[in-house]
Design a protein around this motif. Sequence first.
Motif: not given
Length: 395
Positions: A347-362, A382-395
């Motif tokens: 969640m930290h990576r997504l929000l701070s690095k990817g700038k993407l808000a998803l819902e945590p599984g818990t 928008t989906v493509e933007d989200g994909i790029n942000r997700f990848i950025k967060a995990f790289k």
Amino acid sequence: MICLNNFSHVENRTQTNSVKWDKLTSIYQLEDASDVLPMWIADMDFAAPQILIDALKKRLDHPVFGYSFESNSCTNAFISWVDKRYDYHVEQKWVLYHQGIVPAIASIIETFTSENDAVLITPPVYAPFFHVPKGLNRTLKECPLIELDGTYTFDFAKFDEISAAEDVKLFILCHPHNPGGIEWSEDDLQEIIRICVKNDVLILSDEIHADLTLDGNKHTPLAKIAGDLQSHIITCMAPTKTFNIAGIQVAMTIVSDNQKRLKLIKNANMHAQMGLNIFASTAVEAVYSSEGEEWLNELLSYISSNMDLVIEKLTTAIPEIKIHKSQATYLLWIDYRNTGLSEDEVMHRLLSKGKLALEPGTKYGEQGRGFLRMNVACPQSTVEDGINRFIKAFK
């Protein structure tokens, strides 16, 4: 297929009191969320069908908005819809209205259980299934689903054992399943009915995502296949997820048993619950039409394509990610367990690095740990933007 609706158009939803877009700062505890892309809450970014907009405009031509009631044509539109789409035959008197499915769930729990009675759920599952019973001082009992490669099955032996307890009075079924995107099979549904009837447990079937089945999957209403046992089932449906009109606040509760229906009406009167507002009844009649069905069919094709895009791009860029395509809903349940990252780290990576808000599984129970829920009901750009942000967060 020629698409008559422009699902690719990006609507600017900021500063419209949108929970999805305008409450990110408080929801995710951010100092500044202006550059964060929201793909979290189950709320589409598409404009509502034109038939609905035209109907609301027509109603606005009359300048008086006094007390109103649901017309027969409103109820008949819903009855015709479920008859055509599911071959599910509902009588007009069975239909009760509420301001939303979650409030309807609360009313059903309050009406048919007492304090300290137990309500059974099968996590991971929609978060209010946890919160509403607890808020009403009911005991919550869990029978976790069995997970394999991101999809789920019931543990029927354990389900039978738990539901046989004397204090278990109600089971809440999520059908189709949120967050897993599963359309339960008829065999599963029949086993749920068999066990609950044997153990004298009332079934509340939340079928809000019924219309959103994908890729040829078909929804089977639980009560439809129950035969003489449908008096043991209360079904909740709504047009709000289907047509992106959650803000209009409307839901239908289908109660075939006369005594149960009278008890729910008594509960509504006890709380001075009003009927639908003028715009909600207008909306129901408009969307449950041939024009609404055409819009929905195009929507489902668009959502399916969005899911394919996310699955292809994310699993290619991040091989540790696994995604099982949903049979229903516009939500993807993303398995990141093989990355070795904790939920807090993700969640930290997504929000701070990817700038993407998803819902945590818990959010959907401890069984959701290691998963994320992504909403792909938005323009492909928008989906493509989200994909790029997700990848950025995990790289």
